[in-house]
Design a protein around this motif. Structure first.
Motif, PDB file in Angstrom:
ATOM      1  N   PRO A   1       0.823  -1.221   0.000  1.00 17.01           N
ATOM      2  CA  PRO A   1       0.000   0.000   0.000  1.00 17.01           C
ATOM      3  C   PRO A   1       0.851   1.263   0.000  1.00 17.01           C
ATOM      4  O   PRO A   1       1.188   1.815   1.052  1.00 17.01           O
ATOM      5  CB  PRO A   1      -0.807  -0.132   1.296  1.00 17.01           C
ATOM      6  CG  PRO A   1       0.068  -0.945   2.212  1.00 17.01           C
ATOM      7  CD  PRO A   1       0.804  -1.915   1.313  1.00 17.01           C
ATOM      8  N   ILE A   2       1.199   1.747  -1.183  1.00 16.21           N
ATOM      9  CA  ILE A   2       2.053   2.935  -1.292  1.00 16.21           C
ATOM     10  C   ILE A   2       1.316   4.095  -1.954  1.00 16.21           C
ATOM     11  O   ILE A   2       1.927   5.097  -2.339  1.00 16.21           O
ATOM     12  CB  ILE A   2       3.346   2.620  -2.072  1.00 16.21           C
ATOM     13  CG1 ILE A   2       3.026   2.157  -3.501  1.00 16.21           C
ATOM     14  CG2 ILE A   2       4.175   1.577  -1.347  1.00 16.21           C
ATOM     15  CD1 ILE A   2       4.260   1.999  -4.379  1.00 16.21           C
ATOM     16  N   GLY A   3      -0.002   3.978  -2.082  1.00 10.80           N
ATOM     17  CA  GLY A   3      -0.772   5.058  -2.705  1.00 10.80           C
ATOM     18  C   GLY A   3      -0.605   5.142  -4.201  1.00 10.80           C
ATOM     19  O   GLY A   3      -0.756   6.208  -4.792  1.00 10.80           O
ATOM     20  N   SER A   4      -0.304   4.020  -4.843  1.00  9.58           N
ATOM     21  CA  SER A   4      -0.048   4.013  -6.287  1.00  9.58           C
ATOM     22  C   SER A   4      -1.345   4.173  -7.078  1.00  9.58           C
ATOM     23  O   SER A   4      -2.409   3.707  -6.662  1.00  9.58           O
ATOM     24  CB  SER A   4       0.646   2.709  -6.683  1.00  9.58           C
ATOM     25  OG  SER A   4      -0.071   1.591  -6.214  1.00  9.58           O
ATOM     26  N   GLU A   5      -1.230   4.832  -8.247  1.00 10.17           N
ATOM     27  CA  GLU A   5      -2.393   5.055  -9.115  1.00 10.17           C
ATOM     28  C   GLU A   5      -2.125   4.652 -10.558  1.00 10.17           C
ATOM     29  O   GLU A   5      -2.942   3.980 -11.182  1.00 10.17           O
ATOM     30  CB  GLU A   5      -2.817   6.529  -9.063  1.00 10.17           C
ATOM     31  CG  GLU A   5      -3.368   6.968  -7.709  1.00 10.17           C
ATOM     32  CD  GLU A   5      -3.914   8.386  -7.761  1.00 10.17           C
ATOM     33  OE1 GLU A   5      -4.100   8.910  -8.873  1.00 10.17           O
ATOM     34  OE2 GLU A   5      -4.160   8.958  -6.677  1.00 10.17           O
ATOM     35  N   THR A   6      -1.012   5.081 -11.124  1.00 13.02           N
ATOM     36  CA  THR A   6      -0.727   4.793 -12.528  1.00 13.02           C
ATOM     37  C   THR A   6      -0.280   3.335 -12.681  1.00 13.02           C
ATOM     38  O   THR A   6       0.144   2.700 -11.709  1.00 13.02           O
ATOM     39  CB  THR A   6       0.377   5.708 -13.062  1.00 13.02           C
ATOM     40  OG1 THR A   6       1.617   5.369 -12.413  1.00 13.02           O
ATOM     41  CG2 THR A   6       0.051   7.169 -12.792  1.00 13.02           C
ATOM     42  N   PRO A   7      -0.357   2.785 -13.904  1.00 15.92           N
ATOM     43  CA  PRO A   7       0.119   1.415 -14.106  1.00 15.92           C
ATOM     44  C   PRO A   7       1.554   1.200 -13.646  1.00 15.92           C
ATOM     45  O   PRO A   7       1.871   0.171 -13.045  1.00 15.92           O
ATOM     46  CB  PRO A   7      -0.016   1.226 -15.624  1.00 15.92           C
ATOM     47  CG  PRO A   7      -1.165   2.104 -16.001  1.00 15.92           C
ATOM     48  CD  PRO A   7      -1.029   3.311 -15.121  1.00 15.92           C
ATOM     49  N   ARG A   8       2.424   2.189 -13.890  1.00 15.95           N
ATOM     50  CA  ARG A   8       3.820   2.030 -13.479  1.00 15.95           C
ATOM     51  C   ARG A   8       3.954   2.071 -11.966  1.00 15.95           C
ATOM     52  O   ARG A   8       4.721   1.301 -11.374  1.00 15.95           O
ATOM     53  CB  ARG A   8       4.688   3.104 -14.129  1.00 15.95           C
ATOM     54  CG  ARG A   8       6.176   2.919 -13.878  1.00 15.95           C
ATOM     55  CD  ARG A   8       7.003   3.727 -14.854  1.00 15.95           C
ATOM     56  NE  ARG A   8       6.821   3.238 -16.223  1.00 15.95           N
ATOM     57  CZ  ARG A   8       7.383   3.789 -17.293  1.00 15.95           C
ATOM     58  NH1 ARG A   8       8.163   4.859 -17.153  1.00 15.95           N
ATOM     59  NH2 ARG A   8       7.176   3.294 -18.500  1.00 15.95           N
ATOM     60  N   GLU A   9       3.218   2.947 -11.300  1.00 18.11           N
ATOM     61  CA  GLU A   9       3.247   2.996  -9.840  1.00 18.11           C
ATOM     62  C   GLU A   9       2.687   1.712  -9.235  1.00 18.11           C
ATOM     63  O   GLU A   9       3.229   1.184  -8.254  1.00 18.11           O
ATOM     64  CB  GLU A   9       2.451   4.196  -9.334  1.00 18.11           C
ATOM     65  CG  GLU A   9       3.091   5.543  -9.626  1.00 18.11           C
ATOM     66  CD  GLU A   9       2.210   6.708  -9.212  1.00 18.11           C
ATOM     67  OE1 GLU A   9       2.724   7.824  -9.129  1.00 18.11           O
ATOM     68  OE2 GLU A   9       0.995   6.484  -8.991  1.00 18.11           O
ATOM     69  N   ILE A  10       1.607   1.210  -9.811  1.00 24.55           N
ATOM     70  CA  ILE A  10       1.028  -0.045  -9.328  1.00 24.55           C
ATOM     71  C   ILE A  10       2.035  -1.185  -9.505  1.00 24.55           C
ATOM     72  O   ILE A  10       2.189  -2.045  -8.629  1.00 24.55           O
ATOM     73  CB  ILE A  10      -0.286  -0.354 -10.074  1.00 24.55           C
ATOM     74  CG1 ILE A  10      -1.348   0.689  -9.717  1.00 24.55           C
ATOM     75  CG2 ILE A  10      -0.789  -1.755  -9.729  1.00 24.55           C
ATOM     76  CD1 ILE A  10      -2.575   0.639 -10.598  1.00 24.55           C
ATOM     77  N   ALA A  11       2.749  -1.158 -10.622  1.00 29.26           N
ATOM     78  CA  ALA A  11       3.765  -2.184 -10.866  1.00 29.26           C
ATOM     79  C   ALA A  11       4.875  -2.124  -9.830  1.00 29.26           C
ATOM     80  O   ALA A  11       5.407  -3.157  -9.406  1.00 29.26           O
ATOM     81  CB  ALA A  11       4.341  -2.030 -12.273  1.00 29.26           C
ATOM     82  N   VAL A  12       5.238  -0.913  -9.411  1.00 32.27           N
ATOM     83  CA  VAL A  12       6.256  -0.771  -8.358  1.00 32.27           C
ATOM     84  C   VAL A  12       5.766  -1.435  -7.078  1.00 32.27           C
ATOM     85  O   VAL A  12       6.508  -2.184  -6.418  1.00 32.27           O
ATOM     86  CB  VAL A  12       6.581   0.715  -8.108  1.00 32.27           C
ATOM     87  CG1 VAL A  12       7.428   0.879  -6.844  1.00 32.27           C
ATOM     88  CG2 VAL A  12       7.315   1.309  -9.305  1.00 32.27           C
ATOM     89  N   SER A  13       4.515  -1.199  -6.708  1.00 31.05           N
ATOM     90  CA  SER A  13       3.983  -1.782  -5.471  1.00 31.05           C
ATOM     91  C   SER A  13       3.901  -3.300  -5.565  1.00 31.05           C
ATOM     92  O   SER A  13       4.186  -4.007  -4.591  1.00 31.05           O
ATOM     93  CB  SER A  13       2.607  -1.190  -5.158  1.00 31.05           C
ATOM     94  OG  SER A  13       1.602  -1.707  -6.011  1.00 31.05           O
TER      95      SER A  13
END
Length: 334
Positions: free
Chosen positions: A309-321
């Motif tokens: 749970p890092i507050g990701s929104e974009t596909p790349r941010e979600i991929a990081v999480s």
């Protein structure tokens, strides 16, 4: 895998010094099994944690690679307040390093290790350090049911970590080949594409499965070792391998497909199962699968919502999480 880089150097006729952390106590930057190597010219590949500790080890390794010093075991004290007043090493632990001279006549040994790694990494290095200045390195290939009296090599391989052990009156290091794991992406959409790049960058093997050819192919996923097109996500494991070192990610384009895939992956021994989606979607899916005989113990294996749970929104941010959670699962931190 650093053995690949070592083999390149050996095939070029180069001699190197290999530094391996074989034991530690207290807090330290890297675990046993961490490696780096140094050429006689001082060129460095890999890291054992950086800083003053690495600098000290590399200075010795250059001499060993050049043949100006013999292999050695060296203990690096990082508790600070030492006689030299070095305040750079204050991690609070002690690292035991083995620094070996690796020569071109060991090419076949490293080729054997690479072949074993490519076939599931069921093997490891055995290093006899009974005479520290004359370490004897050999390779145990568990595919051939190789074992030693009094030494449970298979248990060490399952544990993944390098061990310093006493067996048969000898001091031995058993250093299992790394098992980076295979990420299987069920669904080849935007998030999966980003996960594939990141997972590959941190040494996971990547396999992609979708029911649409345009979303599962080598042009879209050049980093993948395999891509599959399966109609309706049926009979997944007729084409795709399954095992304890697999990380199964359910990121399809629809709720019904997610449910179809989840019903199949829950029957595998996968190390990690993750499904994208909201808690509401998850609860509906679980409710439907209960009618097929699945229970709370089955669902406890599933990470949903997927990712840290890092507050990701974009596909790349979600991929990081997601990739961060995969790394944690591989390290046994979940």
């Amino acid at each position: 895998m650093i053995e690949k880089e070592i083999l390149i150097q050996l095939r070029r006729g180069q001699t190197i010094a290999l530094i391996t952390i074989i034991d530690k106590s207290g807090s330290a930057p890297r675990l046993p099994g961490s490696k780096m190597f140094v050429g006689s010219d001082g060129a460095i590949t890999g890291t054992i944690g950086g800083g003053r500790m690495e600098h000290i080890a590399c200075a010795t390794a250059v001499k060993i690679a050049a043949g100006d010093a013999t292999p050695e075991l060296t203990e690096i004290d990082m508790r600070g307040g030492g006689a030299d007043g070095d305040s750079d090493m204050i991690c609070g632990g002690i690292q035991l390093l083995l620094i070996e001279r690796i020569t071109p006549d060991m090419v076949s040994l490293f080729e054997q290790a690479l072949a074993c790694f490519a076939d599931g990494a069921r093997g490891g290095w055995l290093i006899d350090i009974s005479v520290p200045k004359q370490p004897l390195r050999s390779f145990l290939d568990m595919r051939n049911d190789c074992s030693l009296p009094g030494l449970d090599c298979r248990a060490i391989i399952r544990g993944r970590y390098t061990r310093l052990i006493q067996a048969n009156g000898k001091s031995l290091v058993f250093d299992p080949l790394p098992k980076f794991g295979t990420v299987v992406l069920f669904g080849g959409g935007h998030v999966s594409k980003e996960v594939a790049w990141l997972a590959s960058a941190v040494d996971f093997d990547v396999v992609v499965c979708d029911d649409r050819p345009e979303f599962s192919n080598t042009d879209r996923f050049p980093m993948a070792s395999a891509t599959h097109v399966l109609e309706g996500f049926k009979n997944l494991f007729e084409r795709i391998e399954q095992g304890e070192d697999h990380y199964l990610l359910i990121i399809t384009r629809g709720h019904s497909y997610d449910q179809e895939v989840l019903a199949q992956v829950l029957r595998t021994p996968a190390r990690y199962i993750g499904m994208i989606g909201s808690r509401r979607k998850r609860d509906i899916c679980y409710g439907n699968l209960r009618d097929q005989g699945f229970n709370d113990a089955d669902f406890a294996r599933v990470h949903c919502p997927i990712g840290l749970p890092i507050g990701s929104e974009t596909p790349r941010e979600i991929a990081v999480s997601i990739t961060a959670e995969l790394i944690a699962a591989r390290a046994g931190a979940l």
